[in-house]
Design an enzyme around this catalytic site. Sequence first.
Site, short mmCIF file in Angstrom:
data_model
loop_
_atom_site.label_atom_id
_atom_site.label_comp_id
_atom_site.label_asym_id
_atom_site.label_seq_id
_atom_site.Cartn_x
_atom_site.Cartn_y
_atom_site.Cartn_z
N HIS A 36 10.42 33.02 89.00
CA HIS A 36 11.82 32.86 89.40
C HIS A 36 12.55 31.85 88.52
O HIS A 36 13.62 32.14 87.96
CB HIS A 36 11.84 32.42 90.86
CG HIS A 36 13.20 32.30 91.46
ND1 HIS A 36 13.72 33.25 92.33
CD2 HIS A 36 14.16 31.36 91.33
CE1 HIS A 36 14.93 32.90 92.69
NE2 HIS A 36 15.22 31.75 92.10
N GLU A 37 11.96 30.66 88.38
CA GLU A 37 12.62 29.61 87.61
C GLU A 37 12.60 29.91 86.11
O GLU A 37 13.55 29.58 85.39
CB GLU A 37 11.96 28.25 87.90
CG GLU A 37 12.07 27.80 89.34
CD GLU A 37 13.51 27.71 89.83
OE1 GLU A 37 14.41 27.40 89.02
OE2 GLU A 37 13.74 27.93 91.03
N HIS A 79 15.50 32.14 85.40
CA HIS A 79 16.73 31.36 85.29
C HIS A 79 16.84 30.72 83.91
O HIS A 79 17.89 30.81 83.24
CB HIS A 79 16.77 30.24 86.34
CG HIS A 79 17.04 30.70 87.73
ND1 HIS A 79 17.96 31.69 88.04
CD2 HIS A 79 16.55 30.28 88.93
CE1 HIS A 79 18.01 31.86 89.35
NE2 HIS A 79 17.15 31.03 89.91
#
Length: 231
Positions: free
Chosen positions: A22-23, A26
């Site tokens: 997820h990160e 980003h």
Amino acid sequence: MDFATVEIIFQIIAFLFAISVHESAHAWSAYRFGDDTASLLGRISLNPIRHIDPIGTILLPLLAALTHVPLLGWAKPTPVNLLRLRNRFRDNALIAAAGPTSNFLVAGIAVLLLLLLRSVSGEASQALVSLVGFGRLEIGPSVMTPLVLLLYSLMVVNVILGIFNLFPIPPLDGSHVLEALLPEGMRETYASIGSYGTLILLLILWQTDLFGRMIYPALNFCNSLLVPRFL
């Protein structure tokens, strides 16, 4: 090692992988849109140590796993310098959306792998039936059952994390997407609730069943793909 212990370990492993993906999504998206802040900090990485938040990544997931509630938590926020983006609101929305999108992609891959295992292994098929039917697995010497459990945990955790982050409440990813869609005059008003976002989110989670109503249909859909007889 009994089933409950293995299940907790696999859920935590799945969670650490999910937040890392997820990160990283980003950070990678921000880099593609012109901001290398997170990239220079080493945040484009599947190493969970680079993304750990002591409370959101360790304490809350462990408590959730031990109490058998949906595993929620968060990672250390990925920094984004809005001034370096070519289109501030549009690019920030796309960067935010990259996180949940990556989780849904991982969940989809897990489903495909589980379907493949089901088609080639009777043990895998039986393990899936037990998991979807909320039964208890026996962890034996074969690698197949633990593998099914790990992939199933990856599917569940990534679906939950992806949907959770779509909530349009600051500072969750959905808030950045909604902000980009709002008329310019409403953005400042919407941003002003950011300091109360965590409190609002906790009230929603504790006082309503909204989160459950969002995640369980998605999980039931995935279960129906894995075990067509699932209702």
